[in-house]
Write a protein that holds these residues in place. Sequence first.
Motif, short mmCIF file in Angstrom:
data_model
loop_
_atom_site.label_atom_id
_atom_site.label_comp_id
_atom_site.label_asym_id
_atom_site.label_seq_id
_atom_site.Cartn_x
_atom_site.Cartn_y
_atom_site.Cartn_z
N TYR A 189 1.22 19.48 0.21
CA TYR A 189 0.28 18.92 -0.76
C TYR A 189 0.67 17.50 -1.15
CZ TYR A 189 -2.81 18.87 -4.87
OH TYR A 189 -3.78 18.57 -5.79
N ARG A 190 1.96 17.28 -1.38
CA ARG A 190 2.43 15.94 -1.74
C ARG A 190 2.19 14.95 -0.60
NH1 ARG A 190 5.58 15.24 -6.34
NH2 ARG A 190 6.37 13.29 -5.48
N LYS A 191 2.40 15.39 0.63
CA LYS A 191 2.18 14.51 1.77
C LYS A 191 0.70 14.11 1.89
CE LYS A 191 6.06 15.82 4.76
NZ LYS A 191 6.48 16.46 6.03
N ASP A 192 -0.19 15.06 1.60
CA ASP A 192 -1.62 14.76 1.65
C ASP A 192 -2.02 13.78 0.54
OD1 ASP A 192 -4.34 15.39 2.76
OD2 ASP A 192 -4.65 16.00 0.68
N ILE A 193 -1.48 14.01 -0.65
CA ILE A 193 -1.75 13.08 -1.77
C ILE A 193 -1.22 11.70 -1.43
CG2 ILE A 193 -1.13 12.54 -4.15
CD1 ILE A 193 -1.30 15.53 -4.75
N GLU A 194 -0.02 11.65 -0.85
CA GLU A 194 0.58 10.37 -0.45
C GLU A 194 -0.33 9.64 0.54
OE1 GLU A 194 4.76 8.68 1.52
OE2 GLU A 194 4.35 10.83 1.41
N ARG A 240 -2.23 6.09 -0.14
CA ARG A 240 -1.98 4.97 0.77
C ARG A 240 -3.30 4.38 1.27
NH1 ARG A 240 1.14 7.30 3.87
NH2 ARG A 240 3.15 6.50 3.12
N THR A 241 -4.22 5.26 1.68
CA THR A 241 -5.53 4.79 2.16
C THR A 241 -6.26 4.02 1.07
OG1 THR A 241 -5.73 6.65 3.69
CG2 THR A 241 -7.76 5.51 3.09
N ARG A 242 -6.24 4.56 -0.15
CA ARG A 242 -6.91 3.91 -1.28
C ARG A 242 -6.31 2.55 -1.57
NH1 ARG A 242 -6.68 8.05 -4.56
NH2 ARG A 242 -4.93 7.39 -5.84
N LYS A 243 -4.98 2.48 -1.55
CA LYS A 243 -4.30 1.20 -1.84
C LYS A 243 -4.51 0.20 -0.71
CE LYS A 243 -0.31 1.19 -3.99
NZ LYS A 243 1.09 1.46 -4.37
N ALA A 253 0.82 -1.21 0.00
CA ALA A 253 0.00 0.00 0.00
C ALA A 253 0.86 1.26 0.00
CB ALA A 253 -0.93 0.00 1.22
N GLU A 254 2.16 1.10 -0.10
CA GLU A 254 3.06 2.25 -0.04
C GLU A 254 3.03 3.00 -1.38
OE1 GLU A 254 5.14 4.86 2.04
OE2 GLU A 254 4.28 3.01 2.83
N PRO A 255 2.68 4.28 -1.38
CA PRO A 255 2.63 5.04 -2.63
C PRO A 255 4.02 5.22 -3.23
CG PRO A 255 1.40 6.14 -0.88
CD PRO A 255 2.22 5.07 -0.23
N THR A 256 4.11 5.21 -4.54
CA THR A 256 5.37 5.47 -5.22
C THR A 256 5.41 6.94 -5.64
OG1 THR A 256 4.49 4.95 -7.41
CG2 THR A 256 5.38 3.12 -6.10
N ALA A 257 6.61 7.42 -5.89
CA ALA A 257 6.76 8.81 -6.34
C ALA A 257 6.02 9.02 -7.66
CB ALA A 257 8.24 9.13 -6.51
N GLU A 258 6.03 7.99 -8.51
CA GLU A 258 5.34 8.09 -9.80
C GLU A 258 3.83 8.25 -9.61
OE1 GLU A 258 4.91 5.63 -14.03
OE2 GLU A 258 5.86 4.69 -12.30
N GLU A 259 3.27 7.51 -8.66
CA GLU A 259 1.82 7.62 -8.39
C GLU A 259 1.47 9.02 -7.90
OE1 GLU A 259 0.59 3.04 -7.16
OE2 GLU A 259 1.57 4.34 -5.68
#
Length: 437
Positions: free
Chosen positions: A268-273, A277-280, A132-138
């Motif tokens: 903003y990036r931290k919030d998107i991350e 993560r929650t979605r994944k 569930a860890e977000p990637t930089a690309e995502e």
Amino acid sequence: MNLKSSNNVETNQHELVLEVTPEELNQAINEVYKRESKRMNVPGFRKGKAPRAFIEKFYGEDVFYQAAVDHLYNPMMNTAIDESRLEVVGVNSYKIEKISKEEGIEAKLVVTVQPEVKIDGYKGIEVVKESAEPTAEEIDNEIERIRQRNSRVVTVEGRSAEDSDIVVIDFDGYTDGKQFDGGKAENFDLTLGSGQFIPGFEDQIVGHNVDDEFDVNVKFPDDYHAEELKGKDATFKVKLHEIKHRELPDVDDEFVKDVSEFDTIEEYRKDIEKNIRTRKENAAEASVEQQLIKAIIDRVESDVPKMMIDREVDEIINSFDMQLRDQGMNLETYLKYTQGTVEGLQEQYRERAEQQVRVRLGLAKIAEIEGFEATEEEIEAEYKKIADAYGMPIENVKAMVRSKDIAKDVYNQKAMELVKENVVYTDKSPETEESKD
């Protein structure tokens, strides 16, 4: 009334023979007489005033038998099922073998019962749980989607059309020197490189300028949807009216302030991350549950009665009908527009219904093996959950749903939790391993 005998007649079916005493039959006839006599005419009596004996003499002794049997049906069914101590799914057939005032009633019914179930290996099921860890690309892709949503389209001047531009064109298509249906349009917006038109069309617009008139020569694919155009060469006469370009905002702190509640790109990036993560995580949990459900289905050994599957099919269709009604439609209208039939839906949902039945049977068996039970508090909590979900008084829910059925749901949930607690996570998909074999 009492159960006279109970015999297994075939797989998952029992024959129950029930006796109703003469006194119980007579009492039922009296109840029916009070109701039915009001509409009966007997010579010498005003309508509805004839004594029971006169009505039976005039119409026949058995005049009230069928109504009395109907009156006794539910008590008879409940007595037979309760005294048999069988887990009855439903009644297949019902027949009165004999009936008389002297001997009462003997009824025979054949019922379908819960099947025998075996299940092994429900602890230690191997499943794949995706990271569930977000990637930089995502994260970058999500920001790019926001940029696209906040872009603006501007007219381009002083250059020719390039890939990704939006061009406004007229076009008129010809095959074998003749125009074809659907091949002509005016002031049409086309994004170059989108693949909206057949291969080669958009590429030939690149490099042209506003007010250019030119031909585009292409060949329709062999699998094109219009039969008369498959594989044919075509020429489109094109006029280019306007070139537009989608202007994207720069990703900086000002952009972040415009599109969010944050002040800096970092926030903003931290919030998107966090959101990714929650979605994944939710998707990973849902995937694990689906893998476990499939594993349970595969491990259930049971001859599932057709009646159970048929009822589940009906439940699925009824639920579908309710969804349609919420959207202002109904099942009848849906089938009319789709040219479908109820029988077609029943066949379509049969496999899904059998899987759902097998899952419940498997979980119930696990609960039995593990000795799970439902407490009064747990049952009450489930009632409240249903009442809250449907906006109904809890007393109404209790009147509609038996506590026995609620209890089954509770210990089935416990069984599923047990299965989840004992999973073994692996990097290899079970399907991949099977395909190697």
